[in-house]
Scaffold this motif. Structure first.
Motif, short mmCIF file in Angstrom:
data_model
loop_
_atom_site.label_atom_id
_atom_site.label_comp_id
_atom_site.label_asym_id
_atom_site.label_seq_id
_atom_site.Cartn_x
_atom_site.Cartn_y
_atom_site.Cartn_z
N SER A 205 50.17 22.43 55.81
CA SER A 205 49.21 22.46 54.71
C SER A 205 49.67 23.34 53.55
N ASN A 206 50.56 24.32 53.83
CA ASN A 206 51.03 25.20 52.76
C ASN A 206 52.34 24.74 52.12
N GLN A 207 52.83 23.56 52.52
CA GLN A 207 54.06 23.03 51.93
C GLN A 207 53.80 22.61 50.49
N ARG A 208 54.68 23.06 49.59
CA ARG A 208 54.52 22.68 48.19
C ARG A 208 55.19 21.34 47.95
N LEU A 209 54.51 20.51 47.17
CA LEU A 209 55.03 19.20 46.80
C LEU A 209 55.33 19.19 45.31
N VAL A 210 56.53 18.76 44.95
CA VAL A 210 56.94 18.66 43.55
C VAL A 210 57.29 17.21 43.27
N LEU A 211 56.61 16.63 42.29
CA LEU A 211 56.79 15.23 41.92
C LEU A 211 57.84 15.15 40.81
N LEU A 212 58.85 14.30 41.01
CA LEU A 212 59.93 14.11 40.05
C LEU A 212 59.89 12.68 39.53
N GLY A 213 59.99 12.51 38.23
CA GLY A 213 60.02 11.16 37.68
C GLY A 213 60.08 11.19 36.17
N MET A 214 60.61 10.12 35.58
CA MET A 214 60.81 10.07 34.13
C MET A 214 59.97 8.98 33.46
N GLY A 215 58.84 8.64 34.06
CA GLY A 215 57.88 7.79 33.37
C GLY A 215 58.23 6.32 33.30
N GLY A 216 59.01 5.82 34.23
CA GLY A 216 59.24 4.39 34.29
C GLY A 216 60.51 3.91 33.61
N ILE A 217 61.25 4.79 32.95
CA ILE A 217 62.53 4.43 32.35
C ILE A 217 63.63 5.05 33.18
N GLY A 218 64.71 4.31 33.40
CA GLY A 218 65.76 4.74 34.30
C GLY A 218 66.41 6.06 33.90
N TYR A 219 66.76 6.83 34.93
CA TYR A 219 67.44 8.10 34.70
C TYR A 219 68.21 8.42 35.97
N ALA A 220 69.46 8.86 35.83
CA ALA A 220 70.30 9.13 36.99
C ALA A 220 70.11 10.56 37.46
N CYS A 221 69.66 10.70 38.69
CA CYS A 221 69.50 12.02 39.30
C CYS A 221 69.79 11.88 40.79
N ASP A 222 70.69 12.70 41.30
CA ASP A 222 71.13 12.56 42.69
C ASP A 222 70.76 13.81 43.47
N LEU A 223 69.68 13.72 44.24
CA LEU A 223 69.25 14.87 45.03
C LEU A 223 70.16 15.14 46.21
N ALA A 224 71.06 14.20 46.52
CA ALA A 224 71.95 14.39 47.67
C ALA A 224 72.80 15.64 47.53
N VAL A 225 73.06 16.07 46.29
CA VAL A 225 73.89 17.25 46.08
C VAL A 225 73.04 18.53 46.02
N TRP A 226 71.73 18.39 46.10
CA TRP A 226 70.87 19.57 46.04
C TRP A 226 70.89 20.29 47.38
N PRO A 227 70.81 21.61 47.37
CA PRO A 227 70.66 22.34 48.63
C PRO A 227 69.25 22.18 49.18
N ARG A 228 69.07 22.50 50.43
CA ARG A 228 67.73 22.49 51.02
C ARG A 228 66.94 23.69 50.48
N THR A 229 65.66 23.47 50.26
CA THR A 229 64.81 24.51 49.70
C THR A 229 63.60 24.68 50.58
N ARG A 230 63.53 25.78 51.29
CA ARG A 230 62.44 26.00 52.23
C ARG A 230 61.10 26.07 51.49
N GLY A 231 60.11 25.38 52.04
CA GLY A 231 58.76 25.45 51.50
C GLY A 231 58.44 24.42 50.44
N ILE A 232 59.43 23.60 50.04
CA ILE A 232 59.21 22.59 49.00
C ILE A 232 59.68 21.23 49.50
N THR A 233 58.85 20.22 49.29
CA THR A 233 59.25 18.83 49.51
C THR A 233 59.22 18.12 48.16
#
Length: 356
Positions: A205-233
């Motif tokens: 219940s205390n997990q933070r959720l962060v919504l990512l998006g650019m409003g329906g127009i394409g944009y390249a973003c690769d989370l595969a290279v991101w490190p793991r971040t405790r407490g955030i999904t």
């Protein structure tokens, strides 16, 4: 009464403006029949607009061609407008014939100008609503092209010829439109189902959720290279997640988008009417990548910072570690209550008077 509703397909912001207003109009006037005229997929329309409605799956305007969510393709945009206006009188006549064939009583546009011009040629009622108009946007990007002089005049005549133009705050000035009527922000509302959402995703219940998006127009973003971040999904488009263990593809969830937005702890996006206004009205703080050359952006950013919690980020900061630093800074800003949201009611009142 049969209403043709033209919705620009330049991202999802125009739909975000039009949809709650259409639903309210139908509640107040149940006999209204809608024909949606938009290149947006029917599924995208149905996710926001209550059925029934008919759908003309065609583009009603050029909008602006984009390299991605932040960058306009000026060459492709100029080519589109050159072709769109190549024989403007014939195009307007063809559009008018469509209105006659469909037995349309009035045209409402957010914010394509061709259907407005067609309705005006028939002496039919026409109205527009938006936080911008394409003439002002095109002027900023393509106004120095000699071949755009006539198209810009035709665009402005169509907007000025409408019975009214509902100028949805936060909006561009549009001081040349004598028919403009300013109304407060218009946006749909979701239900905050925070606990239910986390249970659905099997998160504490205390997990933070962060919504990512650019409003329906394409944009390249690769989370595969991101490190793991405790407490955030992260909730992101499926193409962004690419197997990251802390990323969930929101487009694969069977969950209304506005309910999703209402249940998250932050939104990462770019300047856009739907994203900014919906976030503020749900008291969701915002990190945004700037669009310094987009003419509407200064109005949107000024309103966002005045009404909500927000910080600007650079593209280089769009990775897990830098983003976490910015999120912590964002969450440290003083909380603000959501502002009043009566724009839908005011806009619906104006349109009911117009339709009557």
């Amino acid at each position: 009464m049969h209403l043709l509703v033209a919705v620009s397909h330049h991202g999802l912001g125009h739909l975000a403006q039009a949809a709650p207003l259409l639903d309210r109009l139908r509640q107040l006037k149940p006999d209204l029949r809608f024909t949606m005229y938009s290149a947006l997929p029917r599924a995208a329309l149905a996710a926001r607009i209550a059925p029934p409605f008919d759908h003309i799956a065609q583009a009603a305007d050029c909008g602006m061609a984009m390299h991605d969510a932040l960058r306009v393709d000026r060459v492709a945009s100029l080519a589109c407008y050159r072709e769109f206006h190549r024989d403007w009188p014939q195009r307007v006549a063809q559009e008018a014939a469509r209105l006659v064939d469909l037995a349309v009583d009035a045209v409402l546009s957010d914010v394509a100008y061709l259907p407005l011009a067609a309705a005006q040629s028939l002496g039919q009622r026409s109205a527009a609503l938006c936080s911008l108009n394409w003439a002002d946007i095109v002027q900023a990007y393509l106004g120095d092209a000699p071949e755009m002089a006539a198209p810009l005049t035709q665009m402005r005549m169509a907007y000025r010829g409408a019975d009214l133009f509902l100028r949805l705050e936060p909006a561009m000035p549009m001081t040349d439109l004598a028919n403009a009527v300013s109304v407060p922000p218009v946006a749909g509302r979701g239900r905050s189902r925070r606990g239910e959402l986390r249970a659905r995703l099997n998160l504490p219940s205390n997990q933070r959720l962060v919504l990512l998006g650019m409003g329906g127009i394409g944009y390249a973003c690769d989370l595969a290279v991101w490190p793991r971040t405790r407490g955030i999904t992260w909730l992101a488009p499926g193409a962004w997640c690419r197997g990251h263990p802390d990323c969930i593809a929101f487009d694969k969830l069977d969950w209304p988008f506005l309910d999703l937005l209402a249940g998250v702890d932050a939104l990462v996006t770019k300047p856009g009417y739907g994203s900014f206004v919906e976030a503020v009205l749900h008291a969701v703080p915002v990190l945004y990548l700037d669009r310094p050359d987009w003419p509407e952006a200064p109005c949107l950013k000024a309103w966002l910072h005045a009404q909500g919690r927000a910080l600007r980020i650079e593209e280089a900061e769009l990775n897990g570690l830098n983003l976490l630093e910015k999120l912590n800074e964002l969450w440290g800003l003083p909380a603000r209550p959501a502002p009043p949201a009566d724009g839908v009611e005011q806009a619906a009142t104006h349109l009911l008077t117009w339709l009557a």
